[in-house]
Design a protein around this motif. Sequence first.
Motif, mmCIF file in Angstrom:
data_model
loop_
_atom_site.group_PDB
_atom_site.id
_atom_site.type_symbol
_atom_site.label_atom_id
_atom_site.label_comp_id
_atom_site.label_asym_id
_atom_site.label_seq_id
_atom_site.Cartn_x
_atom_site.Cartn_y
_atom_site.Cartn_z
ATOM 1 N N GLY A 173 7.309 -7.505 9.899
ATOM 2 C CA GLY A 173 6.238 -7.038 9.951
ATOM 3 C C GLY A 173 6.038 -5.593 10.400
ATOM 4 O O GLY A 173 5.334 -5.050 9.731
ATOM 5 N N SER A 174 6.757 -5.388 11.695
ATOM 6 C CA SER A 174 6.454 -3.995 12.251
ATOM 7 C C SER A 174 7.257 -3.019 11.066
ATOM 8 O O SER A 174 6.870 -1.974 11.136
ATOM 9 N N ALA A 175 8.565 -3.381 10.947
ATOM 10 C CA ALA A 175 9.299 -2.494 10.029
ATOM 11 C C ALA A 175 8.305 -1.828 8.850
ATOM 12 O O ALA A 175 8.197 -0.851 8.266
ATOM 13 N N SER A 176 7.672 -2.991 7.950
ATOM 14 C CA SER A 176 6.766 -2.714 6.870
ATOM 15 C C SER A 176 5.531 -1.745 7.188
ATOM 16 O O SER A 176 5.333 -0.677 6.517
ATOM 17 N N LEU A 177 5.017 -1.926 8.415
ATOM 18 C CA LEU A 177 4.101 -1.061 8.924
ATOM 19 C C LEU A 177 4.560 0.483 9.187
ATOM 20 O O LEU A 177 3.834 1.493 8.799
ATOM 21 N N PHE A 178 5.910 0.584 9.771
ATOM 22 C CA PHE A 178 6.413 1.756 10.075
ATOM 23 C C PHE A 178 6.641 2.539 8.721
ATOM 24 O O PHE A 178 6.555 3.656 8.731
ATOM 25 N N MET A 179 6.814 1.662 7.458
ATOM 26 C CA MET A 179 7.216 2.520 6.343
ATOM 27 C C MET A 179 5.736 3.037 5.762
ATOM 28 O O MET A 179 5.690 4.047 5.220
ATOM 29 N N ALA A 231 11.537 1.847 12.166
ATOM 30 C CA ALA A 231 11.478 0.967 11.153
ATOM 31 C C ALA A 231 13.257 0.429 10.991
ATOM 32 O O ALA A 231 13.521 -0.794 11.080
ATOM 33 N N ALA A 232 14.166 1.167 11.338
ATOM 34 C CA ALA A 232 15.399 0.881 11.014
ATOM 35 C C ALA A 232 15.920 -0.002 12.413
ATOM 36 O O ALA A 232 16.660 -1.029 12.287
ATOM 37 N N LEU A 233 15.621 0.483 13.608
ATOM 38 C CA LEU A 233 15.838 -0.394 14.710
ATOM 39 C C LEU A 233 15.231 -1.817 14.783
ATOM 40 O O LEU A 233 16.049 -2.614 15.268
ATOM 41 N N ALA A 265 0.803 -1.394 0.131
ATOM 42 C CA ALA A 265 0.172 0.084 -0.052
ATOM 43 C C ALA A 265 1.040 1.298 -0.089
ATOM 44 O O ALA A 265 0.556 2.249 -0.738
ATOM 45 N N SER A 266 2.157 1.218 0.751
ATOM 46 C CA SER A 266 3.092 2.383 0.631
ATOM 47 C C SER A 266 3.417 2.655 -0.457
ATOM 48 O O SER A 266 3.540 3.838 -1.069
ATOM 49 N N ASP A 321 2.587 16.220 5.850
ATOM 50 C CA ASP A 321 3.675 17.326 6.250
ATOM 51 C C ASP A 321 3.898 17.200 7.814
ATOM 52 O O ASP A 321 4.077 18.057 8.621
ATOM 53 N N MET A 322 4.081 15.943 8.229
ATOM 54 C CA MET A 322 4.407 15.704 9.650
ATOM 55 C C MET A 322 5.748 15.074 9.722
ATOM 56 O O MET A 322 6.029 14.058 9.535
ATOM 57 N N LEU A 323 6.735 16.083 9.895
ATOM 58 C CA LEU A 323 8.185 15.734 10.053
ATOM 59 C C LEU A 323 8.460 14.882 11.193
ATOM 60 O O LEU A 323 9.140 13.944 10.960
ATOM 61 N N THR A 324 7.865 15.299 12.286
ATOM 62 C CA THR A 324 8.313 14.427 13.548
ATOM 63 C C THR A 324 7.666 13.223 13.263
ATOM 64 O O THR A 324 8.522 12.376 13.987
ATOM 65 N N LEU A 325 6.822 12.862 13.237
ATOM 66 C CA LEU A 325 5.836 11.560 12.990
ATOM 67 C C LEU A 325 6.890 10.777 11.759
ATOM 68 O O LEU A 325 7.136 9.578 11.941
ATOM 69 N N ALA A 326 7.245 11.366 10.807
ATOM 70 C CA ALA A 326 8.082 10.737 9.885
ATOM 71 C C ALA A 326 9.395 10.473 10.257
ATOM 72 O O ALA A 326 9.742 9.295 9.784
#
Length: 545
Positions: A365-371, A393-395, A286-287, A381-386
Amino acid sequence: MTEKSQDESVETLADAKDPGAETENSAASTEDSSAADHAAEPIASARKPAPAPARESRAADASASPEPPSPSAPSAPSEPSAPSESSAPSKPSRPSVRWSRPTPARPTPSKTDVPNTDLSSFFDDLDAKFLGAARRVGAAFRRPPAPEQPSPEGQPSSQLGRNGRHTTGQPPSAPTENVDSAPFAFVHPAPGTESSPLSLPRPRRGLDEQRQREVILEKAAAIEAATAWNQQPTDRELLESADDEEDLFTYIPPYNMPSRDPDPAPVRSDLYRQLFVTTGALAALASLVWMFGLVPASPAILGGNGLDELAGGWYSGGQALLSPNANFYWLWPIIVLGLLAHAVHQWTTTQISTPRQRRSGWQVGSASLFMLLWTFAVHQDMLTLAALASLAAALALIDAIRQFTFRTARTGMERRFSDTTTGLFTGWAMVAAMSSLSIWLTAMGWRVPGIPAVLWALLGLGICIWAAAYYAMTERGRIAVALGMGWGMFWLIFPRLLSEVTSVWVAISAAMGAFVVILATESRRHKINHAERRAAMGRPVEDII
């Protein structure tokens, strides 16, 4: 005159009449035993009473015959004088001549008769000395015989024979041979008794079989404990590499070998994990669809200029020192395809309940959801959340790589669908997290007085390169992690040289970092493959760092 005085007068007259008796011929001294026997007869007859004329005639005959010299006495008795007329002729008297055997001369020993006193005589009886010493030592250590236990009434007594067997109701037979004459000797038992052909030493005969086993086990345990303690390596030996010839042919892989244990039985949590991994793969899909601009009222990030319009243009690569070019996100479609294949692989029979997928499936699966969350934050336009989503996702992916390192892939298909996909995603997510943090700090206006922004950029770049190199050097060398990171570093070079925010140091550091990580990873892979081939051919193996 008494008989004793008469004998003494006869001996005295014989000495005076025949003083040269000692110079007679030596032939008389070699007279044989027959002459002595003939001479014993007149001596025996002289002890009986006889008339005087007969005694005088015998004395005359004795004086006429030569007297053998005696070397033991200086003078020999001679002929007695005639008795006087006043003496009674009827009284018996002792013999007038005393015969004695001459003492034979001592022969002179020759050189050949001298006893041999050199070393040869010592070695002649050396075996006898050794056997005697062995018998004495054995007698010193010989155990006293155990007292016989009284047998109960009505039961025959049980005796332990010399061969270690119990004989019931039989009297002990007398030994037919001295056992102590030799340490090991064959004893012939008496007829009707049962005996072993080999008679062992008495200390060993006194022990039964159970006692022998106990003694052997105690000695073996003591030797094993002493050997284990003496061979315990020290701290220095553990740090130093062994350079013995045998160690050169021993290959020790620098990673955990694949486990061959059977998988545990599936449980309900395995089904939940499979569903979660599948959901994460669908979220990544979806992303990707969102980035292509297929969602209404959303500019396309891939295939368009959406990054110049979204989030104030901070992700376009021209406003922050660590923001890559927009082409950096073109690796995301390849990662999404890998995630879909990984989700399908989760449902195979070999991956349902394997511990390797149980540990890493939740992180992937968590990293995919974070992407998907990052894509949503950029479009809103939410830079902090991004920034938080990309960092999470990296961790999560780094922890998945750790789990893969603890449990090595068992098959090539598992390595391709799990390790390769996750490794490529991890390297790419590290650069994405570094870029998002740099953009967020720059947009928030974080400044440290006296410290230029380039120094902060080099510090963040160094952390990203170090983390990528560390996890790329695990197992056999994860080249997918190095390639994902190198892709991001490559698209970081051009904006730092051609955009409005330029930094030669950042561009050079990014290029050198990508080159070093890829080169180090490939060097590790080559070393391990080379060592494994040499070990398979039986050749010496070089050390692997």
